[in-house]
Motif scaffolding. Sequence first.
Motif, PDB file in Angstrom:
ATOM      1  N   LEU A 152       6.977  -7.932  -0.253  1.00 23.68           N
ATOM      2  CA  LEU A 152       5.720  -8.011   0.492  1.00 23.68           C
ATOM      3  C   LEU A 152       4.542  -7.602  -0.391  1.00 23.68           C
ATOM      4  CD1 LEU A 152       6.783  -6.494   3.950  1.00 23.68           C
ATOM      5  CD2 LEU A 152       6.354  -8.895   3.410  1.00 23.68           C
ATOM      6  N   GLN A 153       4.724  -6.560  -1.210  1.00 24.26           N
ATOM      7  CA  GLN A 153       3.662  -6.131  -2.112  1.00 24.26           C
ATOM      8  C   GLN A 153       3.313  -7.216  -3.123  1.00 24.26           C
ATOM      9  OE1 GLN A 153       5.730  -2.240  -3.071  1.00 24.26           O
ATOM     10  NE2 GLN A 153       3.614  -1.566  -3.240  1.00 24.26           N
ATOM     11  N   VAL A 154       4.334  -7.825  -3.703  1.00 26.12           N
ATOM     12  CA  VAL A 154       4.112  -8.842  -4.730  1.00 26.12           C
ATOM     13  C   VAL A 154       3.381 -10.052  -4.144  1.00 26.12           C
ATOM     14  CG1 VAL A 154       5.266 -10.500  -6.250  1.00 26.12           C
ATOM     15  CG2 VAL A 154       6.055  -8.126  -6.160  1.00 26.12           C
ATOM     16  N   ILE A 155       3.854 -10.532  -2.997  1.00 28.08           N
ATOM     17  CA  ILE A 155       3.223 -11.708  -2.381  1.00 28.08           C
ATOM     18  C   ILE A 155       1.814 -11.371  -1.922  1.00 28.08           C
ATOM     19  CG2 ILE A 155       3.394 -13.397  -0.520  1.00 28.08           C
ATOM     20  CD1 ILE A 155       6.461 -12.893  -0.571  1.00 28.08           C
ATOM     21  N   ALA A 156       1.632 -10.201  -1.333  1.00 25.92           N
ATOM     22  CA  ALA A 156       0.300  -9.795  -0.874  1.00 25.92           C
ATOM     23  C   ALA A 156      -0.668  -9.688  -2.037  1.00 25.92           C
ATOM     24  CB  ALA A 156       0.384  -8.463  -0.127  1.00 25.92           C
ATOM     25  N   ALA A 157      -0.215  -9.141  -3.163  1.00 24.65           N
ATOM     26  CA  ALA A 157      -1.081  -9.027  -4.338  1.00 24.65           C
ATOM     27  C   ALA A 157      -1.472 -10.403  -4.860  1.00 24.65           C
ATOM     28  CB  ALA A 157      -0.381  -8.216  -5.423  1.00 24.65           C
ATOM     29  N   ALA A 189       2.508 -10.094 -10.635  1.00 30.22           N
ATOM     30  CA  ALA A 189       3.399 -10.574 -11.700  1.00 30.22           C
ATOM     31  C   ALA A 189       4.668  -9.747 -11.825  1.00 30.22           C
ATOM     32  CB  ALA A 189       2.642 -10.560 -13.031  1.00 30.22           C
ATOM     33  N   ALA A 190       4.931  -8.844 -10.865  1.00 29.57           N
ATOM     34  CA  ALA A 190       6.058  -7.922 -10.974  1.00 29.57           C
ATOM     35  C   ALA A 190       7.391  -8.665 -10.944  1.00 29.57           C
ATOM     36  CB  ALA A 190       6.000  -6.907  -9.839  1.00 29.57           C
ATOM     37  N   ALA A 191       8.252  -8.267 -11.861  1.00 27.96           N
ATOM     38  CA  ALA A 191       9.623  -8.782 -11.882  1.00 27.96           C
ATOM     39  C   ALA A 191      10.508  -7.760 -11.177  1.00 27.96           C
ATOM     40  CB  ALA A 191      10.080  -8.993 -13.318  1.00 27.96           C
ATOM     41  N   LEU A 192      11.028  -8.127 -10.015  1.00 30.59           N
ATOM     42  CA  LEU A 192      11.733  -7.167  -9.177  1.00 30.59           C
ATOM     43  C   LEU A 192      13.237  -7.221  -9.407  1.00 30.59           C
ATOM     44  CD1 LEU A 192       9.842  -7.738  -5.802  1.00 30.59           C
ATOM     45  CD2 LEU A 192       9.395  -5.991  -7.534  1.00 30.59           C
ATOM     46  N   ARG A 202     -10.426  10.086 -11.579  1.00 32.31           N
ATOM     47  CA  ARG A 202      -9.559   9.663 -10.481  1.00 32.31           C
ATOM     48  C   ARG A 202      -9.822   8.232 -10.026  1.00 32.31           C
ATOM     49  NH1 ARG A 202     -11.512  14.677  -9.443  1.00 32.31           N
ATOM     50  NH2 ARG A 202     -13.109  13.893  -8.040  1.00 32.31           N
ATOM     51  N   ALA A 203     -10.318   7.386 -10.899  1.00 31.05           N
ATOM     52  CA  ALA A 203     -10.604   5.994 -10.517  1.00 31.05           C
ATOM     53  C   ALA A 203      -9.301   5.247 -10.267  1.00 31.05           C
ATOM     54  CB  ALA A 203     -11.398   5.313 -11.618  1.00 31.05           C
ATOM     55  N   GLU A 204      -9.282   4.450  -9.228  1.00 31.03           N
ATOM     56  CA  GLU A 204      -8.113   3.640  -8.908  1.00 31.03           C
ATOM     57  C   GLU A 204      -8.176   2.331  -9.688  1.00 31.03           C
ATOM     58  OE1 GLU A 204      -4.757   1.801  -7.040  1.00 31.03           O
ATOM     59  OE2 GLU A 204      -5.343   3.775  -7.714  1.00 31.03           O
ATOM     60  N   PRO A 205      -7.219   2.091 -10.604  1.00 37.31           N
ATOM     61  CA  PRO A 205      -7.263   0.861 -11.395  1.00 37.31           C
ATOM     62  C   PRO A 205      -6.928  -0.367 -10.561  1.00 37.31           C
ATOM     63  CG  PRO A 205      -5.221   2.046 -11.801  1.00 37.31           C
ATOM     64  CD  PRO A 205      -6.043   2.920 -10.901  1.00 37.31           C
ATOM     65  N   GLU A 206      -7.327  -1.527 -11.027  1.00 40.30           N
ATOM     66  CA  GLU A 206      -7.005  -2.799 -10.382  1.00 40.30           C
ATOM     67  C   GLU A 206      -5.488  -2.999 -10.410  1.00 40.30           C
ATOM     68  OE1 GLU A 206      -6.775  -6.301  -8.620  1.00 40.30           O
ATOM     69  OE2 GLU A 206      -8.642  -5.178  -8.788  1.00 40.30           O
ATOM     70  N   THR A 207      -4.886  -3.263  -9.242  1.00 43.45           N
ATOM     71  CA  THR A 207      -3.429  -3.379  -9.159  1.00 43.45           C
ATOM     72  C   THR A 207      -2.947  -4.765  -8.766  1.00 43.45           C
ATOM     73  OG1 THR A 207      -3.447  -2.668  -6.848  1.00 43.45           O
ATOM     74  CG2 THR A 207      -3.217  -0.947  -8.512  1.00 43.45           C
ATOM     75  N   ARG A 208      -3.843  -5.648  -8.334  1.00 42.37           N
ATOM     76  CA  ARG A 208      -3.379  -6.934  -7.814  1.00 42.37           C
ATOM     77  C   ARG A 208      -2.634  -7.731  -8.868  1.00 42.37           C
ATOM     78  NH1 ARG A 208      -8.819  -9.461  -5.500  1.00 42.37           N
ATOM     79  NH2 ARG A 208      -9.313  -9.026  -7.671  1.00 42.37           N
ATOM     80  N   GLY A 209      -3.199  -7.795 -10.065  1.00 37.55           N
ATOM     81  CA  GLY A 209      -2.575  -8.600 -11.106  1.00 37.55           C
ATOM     82  C   GLY A 209      -1.211  -8.083 -11.502  1.00 37.55           C
ATOM     83  N   ALA A 210      -1.078  -6.762 -11.663  1.00 37.19           N
ATOM     84  CA  ALA A 210       0.200  -6.184 -12.057  1.00 37.19           C
ATOM     85  C   ALA A 210       1.260  -6.403 -10.979  1.00 37.19           C
ATOM     86  CB  ALA A 210       0.026  -4.692 -12.345  1.00 37.19           C
TER      87      ALA A 210
END
Length: 722
Positions: A493-498, A679-682, A668-676
């Motif tokens: 769900l995280q990967v598809i949502a991103a 593209a995650a290999a689960l 404490r800046a939150e980095p951009e996470t959508r791209g990572a």
Amino acid sequence: MSEDLVNIEVNGVALKARKGQMIMQVTDPAGIYIPRFCYHEKLSVAANCRMCLVEVEKAPKPLPACATPVAEGMKIFTKSPKAVAAQRATMEFLLINHPLDCPICDQGGECELQDLAVGYGRDVSRFAERKRVVRDQSLGPLVSTDMTRCIHCTRCVRFGQEIQGYPDLGAIGRGENMKISTYVERSIDHELSANIIDLCPVGALNNKPFRYHGRSWEMTQHALVSPHDGFGTNVYAHSLRGRIMRVVPRDNEAVNETWIADRDRFGFEGIYAEQRIERPLLRVDGALRPVDWQVALTAAAEGLAKVKAAHGGGAIGYLASPSATLEELYLFSNLAREHGSNHVDHRLRQGDFRAQGYEGHYPALGLPIAEVDRLEGVLVVGSHLRQEMPMLAHRLRKAAVKGGARVAFLNPQRFEYLFPVAAYAISERDLVADLAAVAQAAATLTGKTLGATVPAANPGEAHRALAAALMNGERRALLLGTLAQRHPAYAELQVIAAALAELAGASLGLLAEGANAAGAHLAGAVPHRLAGGAGAPRPGMDARAMLEARLPAYVLLGAIEPATDLAAGGEALASAEFVVAVSSHLTEGLAANAHVILPAGTFAETAGTYVNVEGRWQSWNGAAKAVGESRPAWKILRVLANLLNLPGFEFESAEEVREALAGICGDRAEPETRGALAAAALAPRAPALPWMTLPIYQVDALVRGSAALSKTKDGQLARSVI
């Protein structure tokens, strides 16, 4: 002069105002007070109390300041003889039927009618007729009624219509027979319904559990942050002789505005529940027995040292509540690692952790809370938002009702949302496949291509409707809720949502469990990251893996009820050689399995910090005396670490702990996470755990222990398997 501004004069003072503003909207920011009862800045204008009558030059009679728009050259007089005479006459009419029961009224000392009667009332009434009496109604366990005191300001009515989304209360009857009532006598059950207590300017609607328990001038006010979800709602606790008597909203336009959820208001009752632990407990001959602190701490340290000597430091698992404070979580994660274990986690109800290495430093909303109102396209996946984060649901409702946002939902069940929903799809079989279909529909709409990490799917009309709602406008957001977090395939769900969020140009929000999930990540209370977000050299086991591995020992932080709070169940605790619990409440699972229980103070009995879903650090000092012999959890952890001869625990205050972590976290800046994430290999999916839904008043020990909340409609619900 700008075309949007006009020049006016109030009591001889020149002011500039925007066209269309009401007189009161100009005078309030300028510090010019006009008396009022029905006006409230968050509600529509009713203009029915007439207390705000002012004199306007060339107007034949006084005009209501709340409903009179300003005009170029307008001259207004708020304290002229004509204005004051009108205000005094209004007050006289309001007091005709008002009972003289101020000495027994809970609103005494903070009553708007009482305050204004001093300045605008008469010492003797000219009306000798009998006062009317209105029968009280039962509105449920949270709000008490004394409707004879009602002055028909209709704030409570407008709150139901405009903030809740449906009218619990309304005006029935005409003339002197008019009264505020439910149309059919029933309880008010909305998760924000008790805000009518604060809105009522008189003593008609009161806090039922607090009734006759104290006076406003006897109590001390303390700023706190709600411990029930990650929204970071600001509240005041009112304490009397060291005991919290009630909780009220603390205005913060950037977070909760002026509202709080009912569990934020009444959840504090759990602090004084029967399950509170007042003395350290040690299991002797199979039974828990009270002992003194030195005995309990020594037994805990010796038991942990014995397990480490026999099995190694990695034989101990550390499980923390996601509502523990930042300071407690930081010391807890340090204690675990200094004692040789990387097995530390707070994600107790999560079952799938395969994407954790691709996530940001902490689960974030993806945008400031205040900007939620301005969103134009929103897709919420796997979330009963009104129960998971009521104040965020309120913000989304504002976006839909006032801003015209198109809000869509993809959920396993039909949940009621009291605003226009652009599209709603029920995923009865496979939430992952349905979300992939939405992503494919969005790709078709945009003409873009999805990455290989998104499974192939054939979108239907429902999926296309969800994608169209998300693609509406320029400001877009995709939110994954706590139901999604508990899903057996949360990583997919995280990967598809991103991928979908990146394709749609939308922010990605992860709504994690607990009040301080973001703080727990920053404090290093996860197995794969150290404090501040740096990757752990040797990642440990997550919460599920710890429990399935049946480790020899566990250390628990927070009032954890294994049957409710652990996705993998509490059987591992029953088979463990040694279990230490630093807890405020004696839950059923702890009573059965813990060997040493160290009584900790709740959030209100210690200084602490929460980090909310937008990354906002909010700190407070304690508001109440500790119950019994309980102590702040950060102090317990510090002493336990000292007994284990661990370095780095020389802190003298919670502030020192917080500053130490702040120095590690930097900005404490939150980095951009959508791209990572996209593209995650689960890794292959693990066997599924039951997918649970949890009622709003079962999420933590405090709301479970609240007598008032347990009597409500939602308080009668139990968790269930989807």
